[in-house]
Write an enzyme that holds these catalytic residues in place. Structure first.
Site, PDB file in Angstrom:
ATOM      1  N   LYS A 174      13.964  11.666 -30.101  1.00 48.09           N
ATOM      2  CA  LYS A 174      14.618  10.949 -32.058  1.00 48.09           C
ATOM      3  C   LYS A 174      14.946  13.040 -32.906  1.00 48.09           C
ATOM      4  O   LYS A 174      13.827  13.076 -32.823  1.00 48.09           O
ATOM      5  CB  LYS A 174      13.588  10.454 -32.906  1.00 48.09           C
ATOM      6  CG  LYS A 174      13.620   9.490 -34.154  1.00 48.09           C
ATOM      7  CD  LYS A 174      12.982   8.687 -33.874  1.00 48.09           C
ATOM      8  CE  LYS A 174      12.952   7.815 -35.548  1.00 48.09           C
ATOM      9  NZ  LYS A 174      12.424   7.370 -36.642  1.00 48.09           N
ATOM     10  N   GLU A 194       7.575   3.222 -48.223  1.00 49.42           N
ATOM     11  CA  GLU A 194       7.355   3.566 -47.417  1.00 49.42           C
ATOM     12  C   GLU A 194       5.936   3.993 -47.336  1.00 49.42           C
ATOM     13  O   GLU A 194       6.201   5.181 -48.203  1.00 49.42           O
ATOM     14  CB  GLU A 194       8.127   4.397 -46.028  1.00 49.42           C
ATOM     15  CG  GLU A 194       7.284   4.886 -44.993  1.00 49.42           C
ATOM     16  CD  GLU A 194       7.853   5.484 -44.202  1.00 49.42           C
ATOM     17  OE1 GLU A 194       7.743   6.228 -43.181  1.00 49.42           O
ATOM     18  OE2 GLU A 194       9.228   6.079 -44.521  1.00 49.42           O
ATOM     19  N   GLU A 198      12.861   3.063 -31.333  1.00 52.24           N
ATOM     20  CA  GLU A 198      12.750   4.201 -32.208  1.00 52.24           C
ATOM     21  C   GLU A 198      11.706   3.823 -33.345  1.00 52.24           C
ATOM     22  O   GLU A 198      10.610   5.067 -33.396  1.00 52.24           O
ATOM     23  CB  GLU A 198      13.938   4.421 -34.058  1.00 52.24           C
ATOM     24  CG  GLU A 198      13.530   5.288 -34.519  1.00 52.24           C
ATOM     25  CD  GLU A 198      14.779   4.776 -35.754  1.00 52.24           C
ATOM     26  OE1 GLU A 198      14.925   5.644 -36.854  1.00 52.24           O
ATOM     27  OE2 GLU A 198      16.091   3.781 -35.395  1.00 52.24           O
ATOM     28  N   GLU A 250      24.476   2.566 -42.228  1.00 50.34           N
ATOM     29  CA  GLU A 250      23.041   2.649 -42.629  1.00 50.34           C
ATOM     30  C   GLU A 250      22.729   3.510 -43.655  1.00 50.34           C
ATOM     31  O   GLU A 250      22.251   2.831 -44.669  1.00 50.34           O
ATOM     32  CB  GLU A 250      22.260   2.655 -41.277  1.00 50.34           C
ATOM     33  CG  GLU A 250      20.957   2.240 -41.563  1.00 50.34           C
ATOM     34  CD  GLU A 250      19.990   2.286 -40.124  1.00 50.34           C
ATOM     35  OE1 GLU A 250      18.681   3.425 -41.061  1.00 50.34           O
ATOM     36  OE2 GLU A 250      20.209   2.394 -39.852  1.00 50.34           O
ATOM     37  N   LYS A 276      21.555   1.509 -47.228  1.00 56.57           N
ATOM     38  CA  LYS A 276      20.442   2.536 -48.396  1.00 56.57           C
ATOM     39  C   LYS A 276      20.719   2.709 -49.221  1.00 56.57           C
ATOM     40  O   LYS A 276      19.523   2.863 -50.116  1.00 56.57           O
ATOM     41  CB  LYS A 276      19.385   3.187 -47.109  1.00 56.57           C
ATOM     42  CG  LYS A 276      19.237   2.703 -45.895  1.00 56.57           C
ATOM     43  CD  LYS A 276      18.254   4.416 -45.192  1.00 56.57           C
ATOM     44  CE  LYS A 276      17.910   3.576 -43.764  1.00 56.57           C
ATOM     45  NZ  LYS A 276      16.766   4.375 -43.199  1.00 56.57           N
TER      46      LYS A 276
END
Length: 438
Positions: free
Chosen positions: A195, A245, A289, A422, A426
């Site tokens: 990743k 987050e 992920e 994506e 965002k």
């Protein structure tokens, strides 16, 4: 101001008191908008922090007693923190790559012990004046505190953000983005680095400067379930954001963190969004992920914790997006400190990749701009409690330009077109705010 008179009286009383060390003077205060109060002030730095959730304290701070500008200073102050009485609260952040120079005026690391704090807990608001008294600085510290108190100005109404006209330039552009995704997803690289989180800076060139506090207030109103932060260390340069987050929250030895990775859009239609959430939970690519992030965090926490707990995957809805999340809890060993947690957890695989050294080496070699505080860690550090968010969904605001940032985790199965889309999802919330005002 009459509201500052009790603090002035407490401050003058300290001239005849033998106490020293860190001291926090307090008085109740009436204010409506913390960003509006900050915007009215002339003292710098100006900092805003509100942890995720309506039950978390809200802070606005002014001025500076002490600044920590590298991880070694955080460690030194961590180990010298007073064990009794009021605990100093340091507000600030650390760049994505603390070894890089960082943005001018921000640097790789900057945590500030403020002179003035405005604190809201529930319906109660207090205005606090901080001092750190030593035998060799007593008179100077008392004078500096009094001067700061006398500079405070009344709150002013905070107008909503006006619509902003801008020209946009993305870096990397689509062609470079496609090449980077293809390079990361090549089988030989995936075998070594499963990743890598690639990112994009979208620079918006504006005819007039954007007010960071009006923008933050409008943005936070659209994203109530996020961490809200703003840093204006000097006039004309600000970093604000509404991040979903958490890096970690520590209360004593109890720690909470999370693996947040995997994204789908949200439409506002209940039935459609439920179907999208179910597809996110079932999707192999997004599940893989998220699992990579959780596994890496657990491995980094293991040497620091007596006990680890992991939650089941669930979907977190935001205004325009839904994220896959796994909660992680830990009981820390004594005496694990915040500088150790920062070193272990930041940057997480959710914003860098895994394994960390290989992913960061790829970004340093190939990402066509320097992230600075984007995807860094920001929040507050104190003896009893620390809380830090991952600085995503954020904006850097300067004269004539606003930089927006978005990232996507590139793993097996990622495609350049889907990941580019994506990134746009965002940015949708903040771009709508800028176009329409609010």
């Amino acid at each position: 101001m009459l509201t500052q008179t009790p603090l002035r009286q407490q401050l003058l009383a300290l001239r005849h008191s033998p106490c020293d060390g860190f001291i926090r003077l307090r008085n109740t205060f009436a204010v409506h908008s913390f960003p509006g109060w900050l915007r009215a002030q002339s003292l710098y730095p100006r900092i805003y922090w509100h942890g995720r959730g309506p039950d978390r304290p809200e802070y606005a701070t002014l001025g500076c007693i002490e600044t920590l500008t590298d991880p070694a200073e955080i460690r030194r102050r961590d180990e010298q923190m007073p064990t009794r009485g009021d605990s100093p609260r340091y507000f600030g952040g650390q760049a994505f790559d603390p070894a890089a120079p960082g943005w001018p005026g921000f640097g790789p690391c900057r945590f500030v012990l403020p002179r003035v704090e405005l604190v809201r807990r529930g319906q109660s608001v207090q205005l606090c004046l901080n001092l750190w008294l030593r035998p060799d600085n007593r008179e100077a510290e008392l004078a500096a505190a009094l001067a700061a108190l006398e500079q405070l100005r009344p709150e002013q109404p905070l107008p909503s953000l006006d619509p902003v006209d801008y020209r946009r330039r993305d870096r990397p552009g689509r062609r470079t983005w496609r090449a980077l995704v293809e390079r990361v997803t090549a089988p030989d690289r995936l075998a070594r680095t499963p990743k890598v989180v690639l990112s994009r800076r979208s620079r918006l060139y504006t005819e007039t400067s954007v007010d960071p506090w009006r923008m933050l207030a409008g943005w936070a109103g659209r994203e109530p379930d996020c961490f809200h932060f703003g840093f204006e260390f000097t006039p004309g340069q600000a970093f604000i954001g509404c991040s979903p987050e958490r890096l970690y929250r520590r209360e004593g030895r109890r720690l909470q963190t999370e693996a947040l990775a995997g994204t789908v859009r949200r439409t506002g239609d209940e039935e459609t969004d439920a179907a999208l959430a179910a597809s996110l939970l079932a999707d192999h690519k997004n599940g893989h992920e998220n699992h990579l992030v959780q596994t890496d965090i657990l491995a980094r926490l293991a040497p620091l914790a007596d006990r680890l707990q992991r939650g089941e995957p669930r979907v977190i809805p935001l205004r325009l997006l839904q994220h896959l999340k796994r909660d992680i809890g830990a009981r820390l060993k004594a005496p694990v400190r915040d500088w150790q947690l920062l070193a272990a957890l930041h940057p997480t695989p959710a914003v860098g990749g895994t394994p960390r050294p290989a992913a960061l080496a790829f970004l340093q070699a190939h990402e066509p701009y320097r992230r600075g505080w984007y995807a860094g860690a920001c929040g507050l550090l104190s003896r009893d409690t620390a809380e830090l968010a991952v600085a995503i969904r954020c904006a850097r605001i300067g004269p004539g330009a606003v930089d927006l940032f978005a990232g996507a985790g590139i793993v097996a199965g990622s495609t350049a077109a889907a990941e580019w889309a994506e990134l746009d999802h965002k940015l949708a919330s903040v771009l709508t705010l800028l176009r329409e005002g609010g």
